[in-house]
Enzyme design. Sequence first.
Site, mmCIF file in Angstrom:
data_model
loop_
_atom_site.group_PDB
_atom_site.id
_atom_site.type_symbol
_atom_site.label_atom_id
_atom_site.label_comp_id
_atom_site.label_asym_id
_atom_site.label_seq_id
_atom_site.Cartn_x
_atom_site.Cartn_y
_atom_site.Cartn_z
ATOM 1 N N CYS A 20 2.454 0.928 12.054
ATOM 2 C CA CYS A 20 3.683 1.517 11.512
ATOM 3 C C CYS A 20 4.317 2.493 12.486
ATOM 4 O O CYS A 20 5.450 2.912 12.315
ATOM 5 C CB CYS A 20 3.375 2.230 10.202
ATOM 6 S SG CYS A 20 2.405 1.183 9.118
ATOM 7 N N HIS B 163 -2.245 -7.873 2.404
ATOM 8 C CA HIS B 163 -2.167 -8.444 3.752
ATOM 9 C C HIS B 163 -3.198 -7.860 4.712
ATOM 10 O O HIS B 163 -3.298 -8.291 5.855
ATOM 11 C CB HIS B 163 -0.744 -8.309 4.329
ATOM 12 C CG HIS B 163 -0.403 -6.950 4.847
ATOM 13 N ND1 HIS B 163 -0.427 -6.643 6.198
ATOM 14 C CD2 HIS B 163 -0.016 -5.821 4.223
ATOM 15 C CE1 HIS B 163 -0.066 -5.387 6.361
ATOM 16 N NE2 HIS B 163 0.187 -4.860 5.188
ATOM 17 N N SER C 284 -3.665 -3.118 -0.308
ATOM 18 C CA SER C 284 -2.578 -3.995 0.141
ATOM 19 C C SER C 284 -3.160 -5.343 0.557
ATOM 20 O O SER C 284 -4.070 -5.402 1.389
ATOM 21 C CB SER C 284 -1.870 -3.335 1.328
ATOM 22 O OG SER C 284 -0.781 -4.109 1.735
ATOM 23 N N THR D 136 10.643 -7.670 -11.991
ATOM 24 C CA THR D 136 10.012 -8.972 -12.208
ATOM 25 C C THR D 136 8.872 -9.157 -11.217
ATOM 26 O O THR D 136 9.019 -8.904 -10.022
ATOM 27 C CB THR D 136 11.046 -10.105 -12.040
ATOM 28 O OG1 THR D 136 12.076 -9.905 -13.005
ATOM 29 C CG2 THR D 136 10.412 -11.470 -12.248
ATOM 30 N N GLN E 52 -7.534 0.057 4.232
ATOM 31 C CA GLN E 52 -8.374 -0.501 5.306
ATOM 32 C C GLN E 52 -9.795 -0.831 4.845
ATOM 33 O O GLN E 52 -10.539 -1.492 5.564
ATOM 34 C CB GLN E 52 -8.463 0.484 6.479
ATOM 35 C CG GLN E 52 -7.146 0.750 7.176
ATOM 36 C CD GLN E 52 -6.629 -0.441 7.974
ATOM 37 O OE1 GLN E 52 -7.393 -1.344 8.336
ATOM 38 N NE2 GLN E 52 -5.343 -0.453 8.249
ATOM 39 N N GLY F 28 0.814 -1.212 0.000
ATOM 40 C CA GLY F 28 0.000 0.000 0.000
ATOM 41 C C GLY F 28 0.848 1.262 0.000
ATOM 42 O O GLY F 28 0.507 2.253 -0.652
ATOM 43 N N ASN G 42 -7.209 3.989 9.517
ATOM 44 C CA ASN G 42 -6.618 2.784 10.095
ATOM 45 C C ASN G 42 -6.637 2.774 11.619
ATOM 46 O O ASN G 42 -6.616 1.716 12.237
ATOM 47 C CB ASN G 42 -5.169 2.615 9.606
ATOM 48 C CG ASN G 42 -4.354 3.888 9.739
ATOM 49 O OD1 ASN G 42 -4.752 4.956 9.264
ATOM 50 N ND2 ASN G 42 -3.213 3.798 10.378
#
Length: 398
Positions: A328, A204, A202, A240, A182, A74, A154
């Site tokens: 974070c 996860h 994102s 890649t 979120q 994200g 968040n």
Amino acid sequence: MGHQRIIYMDHSATTYAKKEVVDAMIPFFTQHFGNPSSIYGIARESKTAIDTARAQVAKALGADPDEIYFTSCGSESDNWAIKGVAYANRKRGNHIITTAIEHHAVLHTCQFLEKEGFAVTYLPVDRYGRVDPADLEKAITDKTILISIMYANNEIGTIEPIRELAEVAKKHKVYFHTDAVQAIGNVPIDVKAQNIDMLSLSAHKFYGPKGVGALYIKKGVRIENLIHGGGQERKKRAGTENIAGIVGCGKAIELATADIEGHNVRIRAMRDRLLKGVLEKITNARLNGHPTERLAGNFNVSFEFIEGESMLLWLDDEGICASTGSACTSGSLEPSHVLLATGLPVEISHGSLRLTLGDANTEEDVDFVLEVLPKVVSRLRDMSPLYQKATKDGGCNV
């Protein structure tokens, strides 16, 4: 303590990867490991898998597959959306509008651009953490090139009036980006109907793997590349591809958006019971964020006269995984910028607890937290001189 069970209530920080997601990913580590840029058979399998995942993400957002670009997370998506539009549209203007409660991936990117000569307006929020579309309209100038406002916060879970905010942006012909990290799997999204030009996500956060995200870029948006190199992602994002991660992202978003309302009904019921119990059992406590316009699993409460970090350590001792705010910044002793922006005093914001419920949780988990948390708060308050003074002075209420 010798406790046996772990109660995970930090789903906004990250989620576990679901079994179906992991099962879909495994072959791409072992059998289908070809580089999608090559032309032989096993490379074509990788390319087909990426195309499938791109279609899955597009369907979940109401976008076209060729408007989806895979990234590493994200934060990368936010950086690309903001820097990319800023650099590509610099001749047209240098003004960006965001809010005071964004994730640091947005705030720090905007602060970086300020050093490069861009002007940034940080919109205020009300006491619930909501942005007023009228404030946005007032902030727009003829130099405004981008508006970036998060879909759902968040920390406090507040959902922003995205449709109205994007409508204002469209009226003034300004690009509109939303950090929806979120929101995916918690709120139904339709980028076309909502006039969203760019959207970050994102994997996860919705039971997919870490290290993979995506950026939706509406056709026609003028945007500079963030990562240069080979011609991957239709020459927009070199490197890649993380094939297994991308496959996991596609599968996870398909599962997460299959029945959003059904998911929310179950999670919200647990969250409401938890909140009701906590506010009944613990005095001098207040809910942060909007009472109704909030993510179903988000519980953010401030307890007066205690320090959030101590509370987390004591809860961890009991096997309860929680946080005081953003994952974070959990190593930081600074009070939450989000809570301060809602007008909460510094000393009260220090005593905040965020529990975010998800598919890992059960009613028994809620019972256990309701048993443990009041004891923890009570013990910490017994050690607090501020609490002793307040109770001696006749108590106080938040």
